[in-house]
Design a protein around this motif. Structure first.
Motif, PDB file in Angstrom:
ATOM      1  N   SER A   1       0.978  -1.229  -0.121  1.00  0.00           N
ATOM      2  CA  SER A   1      -0.083   0.087   0.088  1.00  0.00           C
ATOM      3  C   SER A   1       0.757   1.146  -0.081  1.00  0.00           C
ATOM      4  CB  SER A   1      -0.846   0.079   1.151  1.00  0.00           C
ATOM      5  OG  SER A   1      -1.988  -1.066   1.023  1.00  0.00           O
TER       6      SER A   1
ATOM      7  N   ASP B   1       0.913   4.150  -2.786  1.00  0.00           N
ATOM      8  CA  ASP B   1       0.498   5.442  -2.345  1.00  0.00           C
ATOM      9  C   ASP B   1       1.682   6.374  -2.529  1.00  0.00           C
ATOM     10  OD1 ASP B   1      -2.013   4.660  -1.655  1.00  0.00           O
ATOM     11  OD2 ASP B   1      -1.240   4.441   0.533  1.00  0.00           O
ATOM     12  N   THR B   2       2.890   6.045  -2.774  1.00  0.00           N
ATOM     13  CA  THR B   2       4.024   6.682  -3.018  1.00  0.00           C
ATOM     14  C   THR B   2       3.807   7.372  -4.557  1.00  0.00           C
ATOM     15  OG1 THR B   2       5.471   5.523  -1.694  1.00  0.00           O
ATOM     16  CG2 THR B   2       6.377   7.142  -3.441  1.00  0.00           C
TER      17      THR B   2
ATOM     18  N   LYS C   1       0.474   2.895 -12.200  1.00  0.00           N
ATOM     19  CA  LYS C   1       1.620   4.095 -11.918  1.00  0.00           C
ATOM     20  C   LYS C   1       1.847   4.506 -13.321  1.00  0.00           C
ATOM     21  CE  LYS C   1       3.664   2.806  -7.617  1.00  0.00           C
ATOM     22  NZ  LYS C   1       3.797   3.975  -7.108  1.00  0.00           N
TER      23      LYS C   1
ATOM     24  N   MET D   1      -4.956  -0.761  -4.165  1.00  0.00           N
ATOM     25  CA  MET D   1      -5.362   0.231  -4.945  1.00  0.00           C
ATOM     26  C   MET D   1      -6.834  -0.055  -5.091  1.00  0.00           C
ATOM     27  SD  MET D   1      -3.436  -1.251  -8.442  1.00  0.00           S
ATOM     28  CE  MET D   1      -4.159  -1.085  -9.744  1.00  0.00           C
TER      29      MET D   1
END
Length: 523
Positions: A265, A269-270, A379, A436
């Motif tokens: 996670s 989240d980065t 991403k 996600m």
């Protein structure tokens, strides 16, 4: 050793032995000594490609073509290289150029047809195969490739005629028997069961061909409702197929586990600046779960193009990851992938995929195994839509087990391997939903075939596409579906396959027990 022929012969032998560095050194020596000889330059291209330098290979092959006076066989080599580089418009232009120059060269036309087939231009492939056939006549390889291209294009009757001709001159061709069995649903009045059994009794020869013949027999017996006989043939074929491959399911499962461990996670989240472009729709999941039906429903609107089952995302991801590992060899593939330039990955993917989709604003990449890369897709392409097809676990596993995939899905030929892989797949998809949330639309196969309009509307809403009633029409004849489901997807939507695995409850009991122990199904 001084002659060019001897040195080039040695060079190709080095390539066959995977002694790529030595071959590259020799190619430089030969090209330096014979700078205007197309054979020397063509070998230099092969050596460069074997050493991973595709751009250098392209430069060498261009020199070879110029030195040869535009030899069409060298142009074909260049076209295949461009295909590997995913430069599809250039491949198409060069293929047309080679075709125009081929005239009465049947073998060259056959190779051009295969090139068109590889880039998913099936009607063009059929046209060149037919030209080649008119020149060289019946040959097993040509007839088979022509039948496959017709199969993907929906011309099942002519494909069957091609295969019948093939089987008169190559009666032991297992792949031809299997493809013929899959062209349509067999009936008591029109089937090949006795023919297949007779060929098996006479002896097929190669183990791989015998395996394919057994899969063909299993498929036709199942169509006729002879389920025990069907499973017996299927199991025998699977054992033979599995014996031909070196495969370790645990190694593959470890790779899936490594991805889950890296893409936590926190990692998701980065922030990572991706390529902010719309248009890509990924349809993922296990094979034979309705992915092609979902693709058909989107394509039917006329607003979405089918780009095929593209290898592009995985290949580009692997290439980018390898650069990170080259700089720091201690890293794992999964952890290294988090450090790549995701925006560049997204740009490169969209450029390649749009070429395959002929520039369509919206396109579908229907490679099921892209489920592995959901986090990477998110991403790299934050505006891409991901649709995951879900099917009853036992039905899903049985559908995979009964399908002969030839050179893919190695886990599918053994029930223990299949159970282990399926459990890992479910864990992976559960992981992606966790790290996600809200990024993947699950569509149940059973709902898709029993309440098609509702599910199709869900898919269109997810993709932010306007609804069109034409979505529910039968596929148009000219549509190409390059998939093992090419025949089934052209039928009216049906629910015949729902709970189909229950006919084989006794045979699938060990697999069911493993799934139950893992909590995938109820005990």
């Amino acid at each position: 050793m001084s002659s060019l022929a001897q040195k080039v012969g040695l060079g190709y032998e080095l390539l066959r032995q995977s002694r790529f560095t030595e071959a590259l050194e020799l190619s430089r020596e030969v090209a330096g000594a014979y700078p205007a000889n197309p054979h020397a330059l063509s070998f230099a291209a092969e050596a460069s490609l074997a050493n991973g330098n595709a751009e250098s290979a392209l430069e060498w092959i261009d020199q070879a073509i110029a030195s040869s006076g535009d030899d069409p066989s060298l142009k074909l080599k260049k076209a295949n290289l461009l295909s590997q580089l995913r430069r599809r418009p250039e491949v198409q232009a060069l293929a047309a150029e080679i075709t125009a120059a081929a005239e009465n060269n049947g073998p060259l036309l056959q190779q051009v047809g295969h090139l068109y087939h590889r880039i998913n231009m099936q009607p063009e492939a059929v046209a060149q195969f037919e030209r080649a056939h008119a020149l060289v006549g019946d040959s097993p390889e040509l007839l088979y490739r022509m039948a496959v291209a017709r199969f993907f294009s929906g011309d099942f009757e002519q494909a069957e005629r091609d295969l019948d001709r093939l089987l008169t001159i190559a009666p032991q061709s297992g792949p031809a028997l299997y493809l013929r069995a899959t062209l349509r649903r067999q009936t008591p009045e029109h089937n090949h069961i006795e023919d297949i059994e007779r060929r098996l009794k006479a002896g097929i020869g190669k183990l791989e061909h015998e395996s394919s013949a057994l899969y063909a027999l299993a498929k036709e017996l199942e169509d006729l409702g002879e389920y025990d006989r069907s499973f017996a043939a299927l199991a025998a074929g699977a054992v033979k197929k599995r014996s031909l491959m070196k495969y370790d399911v645990q190694s593959e499962i470890a790779s899936l586990r490594a991805i889950r461990d890296a893409y936590t996670s926190g990692a998701m989240d980065t922030p990572a600046p991706g390529h902010d472009e719309e248009g890509a729709i990924f349809i993922v999941g296990m094979p034979r779960t309705g992915t092609t039906l979902a693709e058909r429903l989107l394509v039917q609107s006329g607003k979405v193009a089918a780009a095929g089952e593209l290898l592009d995302f995985g290949n580009l991801l692997a290439a980018s990851t390898q650069k990170v590992i080259d700089a720091d060899p201690a890293q794992s593939q999964a952890s290294a992938s988090l450090q790549i330039d995701f925006a560049q990955l997204g740009r490169n993917y969209m450029c390649n995929a749009r070429q395959a989709a002929e520039g369509s604003p919206w396109f579908i990449d229907k490679l099921p195994v892209n489920y592995l890369y959901c986090g990477m897709i998110r991403k790299a392409l934050p505006k891409a839509r991901i649709i995951h097809l879900v099917r009853d676990p036992l039905d899903s596993c049985y559908a995979v087990f009964k399908t002969l995939f030839f050179n893919s899905y190695s886990f599918s030929y053994d029930l223990d391997d299949l159970a282990e892989y399926y459990i890992a797949y479910r864990q992976m998809m559960r992981h992606w939903h966790t790290v996600m949330p809200g990024a993947i639309l699950d569509v149940r196969y059973e709902d898709l075939v029993t309440d098609t309009e509702t599910q199709a509307r869900r898919i269109y809403e997810w993709c932010d596409l306007p609804w069109d009633p034409a979505v529910l029409d039968a596929p148009m004849d000219h549509k190409v579906f390059s998939t093992a489901s090419a025949a089934q997807v052209r039928e009216p939507v049906h629910s015949r396959s729902v709970n189909s695995s229950r006919r084989y409850a006794v045979h699938l009991a060990p697999l069911a027990a493993k799934l139950a122990a893992a909590g995938v199904i109820d005990a």
